[in-house]
Design a protein around this motif. Structure first.
Motif, PDB file in Angstrom:
ATOM      1  N   PRO A 104      14.371   9.951  25.828  1.00 45.92           N
ATOM      2  CA  PRO A 104      14.865  10.480  24.559  1.00 45.92           C
ATOM      3  C   PRO A 104      16.075  11.372  24.773  1.00 45.92           C
ATOM      4  CG  PRO A 104      13.003  11.776  25.300  1.00 45.92           C
ATOM      5  CD  PRO A 104      13.136  10.645  26.280  1.00 45.92           C
ATOM      6  N   PRO A 105      16.849  11.614  23.726  1.00 41.07           N
ATOM      7  CA  PRO A 105      17.961  12.567  23.848  1.00 41.07           C
ATOM      8  C   PRO A 105      17.447  13.944  24.251  1.00 41.07           C
ATOM      9  CG  PRO A 105      18.112  11.314  21.804  1.00 41.07           C
ATOM     10  CD  PRO A 105      16.753  11.037  22.378  1.00 41.07           C
ATOM     11  N   GLN A 106      18.245  14.659  25.035  1.00 41.54           N
ATOM     12  CA  GLN A 106      17.830  15.982  25.487  1.00 41.54           C
ATOM     13  C   GLN A 106      17.911  16.999  24.349  1.00 41.54           C
ATOM     14  OE1 GLN A 106      20.615  16.075  28.972  1.00 41.54           O
ATOM     15  NE2 GLN A 106      18.790  16.822  30.033  1.00 41.54           N
ATOM     16  N   THR A 107      16.953  17.907  24.343  1.00 41.31           N
ATOM     17  CA  THR A 107      16.954  18.981  23.345  1.00 41.31           C
ATOM     18  C   THR A 107      17.988  20.046  23.696  1.00 41.31           C
ATOM     19  OG1 THR A 107      14.657  18.586  22.771  1.00 41.31           O
ATOM     20  CG2 THR A 107      15.537  20.772  22.290  1.00 41.31           C
ATOM     21  N   ARG A 108      18.085  20.385  24.979  1.00 38.17           N
ATOM     22  CA  ARG A 108      19.116  21.315  25.453  1.00 38.17           C
ATOM     23  C   ARG A 108      19.837  20.660  26.631  1.00 38.17           C
ATOM     24  NH1 ARG A 108      16.886  27.590  25.410  1.00 38.17           N
ATOM     25  NH2 ARG A 108      16.442  27.688  23.165  1.00 38.17           N
ATOM     26  N   LEU A 123      11.649  15.220  22.068  1.00 43.35           N
ATOM     27  CA  LEU A 123      12.617  15.424  20.995  1.00 43.35           C
ATOM     28  C   LEU A 123      11.841  15.988  19.818  1.00 43.35           C
ATOM     29  CD1 LEU A 123      15.634  14.846  20.255  1.00 43.35           C
ATOM     30  CD2 LEU A 123      14.854  12.685  19.271  1.00 43.35           C
ATOM     31  N   PHE A 124      12.486  16.808  19.000  1.00 41.45           N
ATOM     32  CA  PHE A 124      11.777  17.509  17.941  1.00 41.45           C
ATOM     33  C   PHE A 124      12.322  17.145  16.567  1.00 41.45           C
ATOM     34  CE2 PHE A 124      11.194  19.821  21.817  1.00 41.45           C
ATOM     35  CZ  PHE A 124       9.851  20.179  21.784  1.00 41.45           C
ATOM     36  N   CYS A 125      11.401  16.943  15.639  1.00 39.37           N
ATOM     37  CA  CYS A 125      11.785  16.584  14.269  1.00 39.37           C
ATOM     38  C   CYS A 125      12.742  17.611  13.677  1.00 39.37           C
ATOM     39  CB  CYS A 125      10.528  16.473  13.408  1.00 39.37           C
ATOM     40  SG  CYS A 125      10.843  16.130  11.666  1.00 39.37           S
ATOM     41  N   PHE A 126      12.456  18.881  13.888  1.00 40.80           N
ATOM     42  CA  PHE A 126      13.277  19.929  13.309  1.00 40.80           C
ATOM     43  C   PHE A 126      14.730  19.795  13.768  1.00 40.80           C
ATOM     44  CE2 PHE A 126      15.163  24.071  12.791  1.00 40.80           C
ATOM     45  CZ  PHE A 126      14.609  24.552  11.623  1.00 40.80           C
ATOM     46  N   ASP A 127      14.918  19.608  15.071  1.00 47.91           N
ATOM     47  CA  ASP A 127      16.272  19.530  15.621  1.00 47.91           C
ATOM     48  C   ASP A 127      17.043  18.344  15.053  1.00 47.91           C
ATOM     49  OD1 ASP A 127      14.584  21.156  17.287  1.00 47.91           O
ATOM     50  OD2 ASP A 127      16.120  21.076  18.840  1.00 47.91           O
ATOM     51  N   VAL A 128      16.380  17.174  15.010  1.00 45.71           N
ATOM     52  CA  VAL A 128      17.060  15.974  14.504  1.00 45.71           C
ATOM     53  C   VAL A 128      17.361  16.133  13.015  1.00 45.71           C
ATOM     54  CG1 VAL A 128      16.946  13.469  14.293  1.00 45.71           C
ATOM     55  CG2 VAL A 128      15.910  14.585  16.263  1.00 45.71           C
ATOM     56  N   ALA A 129      16.444  16.751  12.277  1.00 45.78           N
ATOM     57  CA  ALA A 129      16.685  16.984  10.849  1.00 45.78           C
ATOM     58  C   ALA A 129      17.883  17.893  10.625  1.00 45.78           C
ATOM     59  CB  ALA A 129      15.440  17.595  10.209  1.00 45.78           C
ATOM     60  N   MET A 130      18.048  18.911  11.461  1.00 43.91           N
ATOM     61  CA  MET A 130      19.185  19.806  11.309  1.00 43.91           C
ATOM     62  C   MET A 130      20.507  19.102  11.651  1.00 43.91           C
ATOM     63  SD  MET A 130      17.947  22.591  10.052  1.00 43.91           S
ATOM     64  CE  MET A 130      16.932  21.397   9.151  1.00 43.91           C
ATOM     65  N   VAL A 131      20.460  18.165  12.585  1.00 45.61           N
ATOM     66  CA  VAL A 131      21.652  17.353  12.862  1.00 45.61           C
ATOM     67  C   VAL A 131      21.980  16.498  11.650  1.00 45.61           C
ATOM     68  CG1 VAL A 131      22.579  15.473  14.260  1.00 45.61           C
ATOM     69  CG2 VAL A 131      21.335  17.341  15.366  1.00 45.61           C
ATOM     70  N   ALA A 132      20.979  15.816  11.091  1.00 45.07           N
ATOM     71  CA  ALA A 132      21.213  14.958   9.928  1.00 45.07           C
ATOM     72  C   ALA A 132      21.746  15.763   8.749  1.00 45.07           C
ATOM     73  CB  ALA A 132      19.910  14.250   9.539  1.00 45.07           C
TER      74      ALA A 132
END
Length: 377
Positions: A104-108, A123-132
């Motif tokens: 998966p893509p790296q978180t950091r 990978l975390f839902c929160f992080d991907v949602a903030m990117v979107a």
């Protein structure tokens, strides 16, 4: 509903111009001080933190999404520059590279020698949602044209985190729980309200994300109900839940959910705001963090607490604004925690703080508050 009068929380700072001068320093540091990498393999990515020398420690996709949201906020205020569009385009290019680079893509993404970090086990839902959300906001404000390949990849990653019950997980359930610590960010909770509200907002602009609406609506409703009933002990995710409620209200998704969160902000101020500090946890104090100080100021302003808070809470809010001003250094950098040594200067804390100081001196009828509700980092 959100209603009432806004107290100018930092009257003394406003009178001598200190808050505005500090806010402008924050802006310059965020846009010109190295938060966004200007060259190298990770050009366009935005750091999570910088060290005392001003060098990025790691590049953070979540914070790159925040940065796009931050640039969109400037555009909505009419303070965007051509350079901001270039920065937004560079951020989007890096995000596409990031999401395609590893699986998966790296978180950091650490920039020096590899650093063992449990966050990169998933990978975390929160992080991907903030990117979107950031990509959608920058697109809506004309700073970028959304990259279809990036949007497709974001949709794919988020869809993989929809559980059998129709709601988002905090992370894919394909990752062994034994590899991750038991923390608020690794399991469902009220904080996912901000992620779900962000996905719903993004889907209004990016049609490819509309397939995620049912899961986002269900997650938002469940997260807000959980947060209203059982607030996170940790202040940071508790404020994320409140920001999710504000976002849901702004998009007319959950019009009846504001009152319990207004009460929660007041309780935070009464329970553990001391001399401008807001502690990391109501249960065990923890670190003194400036990101949550800024979050609380923003939440109080957007919830229009104003005269509804007692004199103790009003004093806490005023002192918290002054605390942010005090800790912004001559470059415009803001430490994650003033107590930590060596110092780490937090990019997300700086964005939160600039928004906090922008609204702390605004009158209740100022359009800035509505703009911030829509483009809250």
């Amino acid at each position: 509903m959100i209603a009432g009068e806004l107290v100018a929380f930092s009257t003394s700072a406003r009178s001598d111009g200190a808050a505005e001068a500090a806010r402008l320093r924050l802006t310059r540091w965020l846009l010109e001080g190295g938060a966004q990498l200007r060259d190298g393999a990770h050009r366009g990515g935005v750091a999570g933190s910088l060290d005392a020398s001003g060098d990025a420690v790691y590049v953070y996709p979540e914070i790159t999404g925040y940065f796009l949201q931050y640039l969109a906020w400037h555009a909505a205020r009419g303070t965007a520059t051509p350079a901001m569009s270039e920065q937004a385009c560079a951020a989007q290019r890096w995000l596409r590279m990031w999401i395609e680079r590893t699986d998966p893509p790296q978180t950091r993404v650490y920039l020096r020698s590899p650093v063992p970090d449990w966050r990169n086990e998933s990978l975390f839902c929160f992080d991907v949602a903030m990117v979107a959300r950031g990509v959608a906001s920058a697109t809506r404000m004309g700073l970028i044209d959304a990259d279809p390949a990036l949007v497709d990849a974001l949709e794919h990653r988020l869809a993989s985190m929809v559980h059998d019950d129709g709601m988002f997980l905090a992370r894919p359930d394909t990752v062994s729980a034994r590899r991750l610590p038991e923390r608020w960010s690794t399991r469902r909770g009220g904080f996912l309200a901000k992620a779900a509200a962000g996905i719903l907002s993004a889907a209004d602009t990016l049609p490819r994300l509309r397939t995620l609406r049912p899961a986002a609506r269900a997650t938002l409703a469940a997260s807000l109900a959980h947060a209203a009933r059982d607030r996170h002990d940790e202040t940071h995710p508790a404020l994320y839940a409140i920001e999710g409620a504000i976002g849901a209200h702004a998009h007319h998704t959950m019009p009846s959910t504001i009152a319990p969160f207004s009460a929660q902000v007041q309780a935070m101020l009464a329970e553990h705001a001391v001399r401008g500090r807001l502690w990391e946890s109501r249960a065990a104090a923890g670190a003194y963090r400036l990101d949550i100080v800024a979050q609380a100021i923003r939440a109080a302003a957007l919830l229009r607490l104003g005269d509804a808070v007692d004199s103790t809470a009003a004093t806490s809010l005023r002192t918290m604004s002054e605390t942010l001003v005090w800790h912004i250094d001559s470059r415009g950098a803001l430490p994650f925690s003033p107590d930590a040594h060596p110092r780490q200067y937090s990019v997300w804390a700086a964005m939160f703080a600039e928004q906090a100081l922008s609204v702390a001196t605004r009158s209740a009828d100022d359009a800035m508050l509505a703009t911030l509700t829509t483009y809250l980092v």
